[in-house]
Scaffold this motif. Sequence first.
Motif, PDB file in Angstrom:
ATOM      1  N   UNK A  66      17.129  -7.954  -7.065  1.00 12.91           N
ATOM      2  CA  UNK A  66      16.335  -7.161  -8.016  1.00 12.91           C
ATOM      3  C   UNK A  66      14.890  -7.340  -7.584  1.00 12.91           C
ATOM      4  N   UNK A  67      14.268  -6.270  -7.132  1.00 12.37           N
ATOM      5  CA  UNK A  67      12.904  -6.337  -6.611  1.00 12.37           C
ATOM      6  C   UNK A  67      11.943  -5.805  -7.673  1.00 12.37           C
ATOM      7  N   UNK A  68      11.005  -6.652  -8.084  1.00 10.62           N
ATOM      8  CA  UNK A  68      10.070  -6.250  -9.151  1.00 10.62           C
ATOM      9  C   UNK A  68       8.629  -6.139  -8.639  1.00 10.62           C
ATOM     10  N   UNK A  69       8.450  -6.071  -7.317  1.00 12.76           N
ATOM     11  CA  UNK A  69       7.108  -5.878  -6.756  1.00 12.76           C
ATOM     12  C   UNK A  69       6.815  -4.393  -6.579  1.00 12.76           C
ATOM     13  N   UNK A  70       5.629  -4.064  -6.030  1.00 13.90           N
ATOM     14  CA  UNK A  70       5.261  -2.661  -5.837  1.00 13.90           C
ATOM     15  C   UNK A  70       6.214  -1.944  -4.875  1.00 13.90           C
ATOM     16  N   UNK A  71       6.668  -0.757  -5.277  1.00 13.05           N
ATOM     17  CA  UNK A  71       7.680  -0.049  -4.476  1.00 13.05           C
ATOM     18  C   UNK A  71       7.101   0.367  -3.121  1.00 13.05           C
ATOM     19  N   UNK A  72       5.810   0.733  -3.053  1.00 13.97           N
ATOM     20  CA  UNK A  72       5.243   1.143  -1.757  1.00 13.97           C
ATOM     21  C   UNK A  72       5.134  -0.047  -0.804  1.00 13.97           C
ATOM     22  N   UNK A  73       4.863  -1.232  -1.349  1.00 14.31           N
ATOM     23  CA  UNK A  73       4.796  -2.441  -0.523  1.00 14.31           C
ATOM     24  C   UNK A  73       6.154  -2.738   0.102  1.00 14.31           C
ATOM     25  N   UNK A  74       7.237  -2.523  -0.654  1.00 11.79           N
ATOM     26  CA  UNK A  74       8.589  -2.801  -0.163  1.00 11.79           C
ATOM     27  C   UNK A  74       8.845  -2.037   1.136  1.00 11.79           C
ATOM     28  N   UNK A  82       0.368   4.105  -3.294  1.00 10.62           N
ATOM     29  CA  UNK A  82       0.269   4.542  -4.693  1.00 10.62           C
ATOM     30  C   UNK A  82      -0.982   3.923  -5.299  1.00 10.62           C
ATOM     31  N   UNK A  83      -1.674   4.665  -6.138  1.00 17.43           N
ATOM     32  CA  UNK A  83      -2.941   4.155  -6.686  1.00 17.43           C
ATOM     33  C   UNK A  83      -2.727   3.421  -8.023  1.00 17.43           C
ATOM     34  N   UNK A  84      -3.457   2.318  -8.166  1.00 10.15           N
ATOM     35  CA  UNK A  84      -3.390   1.499  -9.388  1.00 10.15           C
ATOM     36  C   UNK A  84      -4.793   1.176  -9.869  1.00 10.15           C
ATOM     37  N   UNK A 164      -5.162  -6.099  -2.246  1.00 10.87           N
ATOM     38  CA  UNK A 164      -5.243  -7.538  -2.512  1.00 10.87           C
ATOM     39  C   UNK A 164      -5.326  -7.863  -4.005  1.00 10.87           C
ATOM     40  N   UNK A 165      -5.452  -6.847  -4.831  1.00 11.34           N
ATOM     41  CA  UNK A 165      -5.561  -7.090  -6.282  1.00 11.34           C
ATOM     42  C   UNK A 165      -4.191  -7.047  -6.941  1.00 11.34           C
ATOM     43  N   UNK A 166      -4.142  -7.602  -8.142  1.00 13.16           N
ATOM     44  CA  UNK A 166      -2.946  -7.470  -8.973  1.00 13.16           C
ATOM     45  C   UNK A 166      -2.930  -6.038  -9.531  1.00 13.16           C
ATOM     46  N   UNK A 167      -1.892  -5.224  -9.187  1.00 12.09           N
ATOM     47  CA  UNK A 167      -1.861  -3.862  -9.747  1.00 12.09           C
ATOM     48  C   UNK A 167      -1.460  -3.913 -11.214  1.00 12.09           C
ATOM     49  N   UNK A 168      -2.237  -3.282 -12.093  1.00 12.21           N
ATOM     50  CA  UNK A 168      -1.928  -3.360 -13.532  1.00 12.21           C
ATOM     51  C   UNK A 168      -1.467  -2.022 -14.103  1.00 12.21           C
ATOM     52  N   UNK A 200       8.090  -1.830  -9.592  1.00 14.46           N
ATOM     53  CA  UNK A 200       9.177  -1.250  -8.802  1.00 14.46           C
ATOM     54  C   UNK A 200       9.427   0.203  -9.132  1.00 14.46           C
ATOM     55  N   UNK A 201       8.959   0.655 -10.317  1.00 11.56           N
ATOM     56  CA  UNK A 201       9.197   2.050 -10.713  1.00 11.56           C
ATOM     57  C   UNK A 201       7.877   2.804 -10.949  1.00 11.56           C
ATOM     58  N   UNK A 202       6.758   2.216 -10.564  1.00  6.90           N
ATOM     59  CA  UNK A 202       5.423   2.835 -10.685  1.00  6.90           C
ATOM     60  C   UNK A 202       5.238   3.452 -12.079  1.00  6.90           C
ATOM     61  N   UNK A 203       5.346   2.590 -13.110  1.00  6.09           N
ATOM     62  CA  UNK A 203       5.237   3.072 -14.491  1.00  6.09           C
ATOM     63  C   UNK A 203       4.506   2.037 -15.328  1.00  6.09           C
TER      64      UNK A 203
END
Length: 227
Positions: A66-74, A82-84, A164-168, A200-203
């Motif tokens: 189960x991957x919970x990191x940014x989908x574009x990074x994967x 993707x912009x955050x 390098x930032x935490x995407x929120x 993981x779902x950009x939401x």
Amino acid sequence: RLPVRFNYNNRYFKDTWEGLPTDGYTAWMQRMIDDPRIHVSLGVDFFDESQPFNKRALAEAGVPVVYTGPVDRYFDYALGELKWRTVDFKEVRYEESDHFGCPVMNYSDADVPFTRAIEFKNFNPEREEVGGEASGEADFVPGKSVKAGETVVWQEYSRAATRDDEPYYPVNTDADKALYARYAELAAAEPRTVFGGRLGTYSYYDMHNVIDMALRAYESQVAPLLK
Ligand SMILES: Cc1cc2nc3c(=O)[nH]c(=O)nc-3n(C[C@H](O)[C@H](O)[C@H](O)COP(=O)(O)OP(=O)(O)OC[C@H]3O[C@@H](n4cnc5c(N)ncnc54)[C@H](O)[C@@H]3O)c2cc1C
């Protein structure tokens, strides 16, 4: 993401019920993972191949993930980024028992550089104040008490996120949505990996949404991989 109102209701949410776990999210999480079958490793990057639980090793071993990191990074940003937005937090301490009189103060004024400030103490108005004239420091019980004459506030400064930032918060323009749709296709084709959570779902999800999503994803996507 932010609600817009044309009335004088100053509440942020419009849910019928609002609340926090009785002992807070940390205790809730600690109890959930308190099982000898669950092992937690902190400070480990899924993409760091010098540690055993990395993306390549788990894929080669056929281990469900189960991957919970940014989908574009994967996908190593193969289709673009993707912009955050991210948030910088500034801690301010006041020698007062209660600074705002509420847990969250929003700032929509153009001349205030932060968007909101959180006074954590006020999330728990049921906790007893100790350390004032009526009682001493010895009466302080973690999770049951708050200290008189002092309070901690975090101001939130919003800005565009870099890698390098935490995407929120997802920026979610039409271009982002179209890009995410292409990443979602790649994700759906990825064997034995479930893309979960907000990154993981950009939401954007509130806690009750993300808990609901995790429970549903377990039934529909994770459990079949464990058979
Ligand atoms: C500033 C802010 C305020 C919020 N306030 C509220 C609120 O008031 N009420 C509310 O209901 N909700 C709130 N939320 C939303 C709530 O916090 C989120 O919906 C929830 O935490 C999302 O859970 P998640 O598991 O999807 O993501 P996260 O909690 O972000 O978990 C993702 C995990 O994946 C890990 N990870 C990512 N990449 C890697 C990697 N490469 N290797 C290893 N691990 C990795 C991260 O370390 C993290 O532990 C807020 C969110 C933010 C950002």
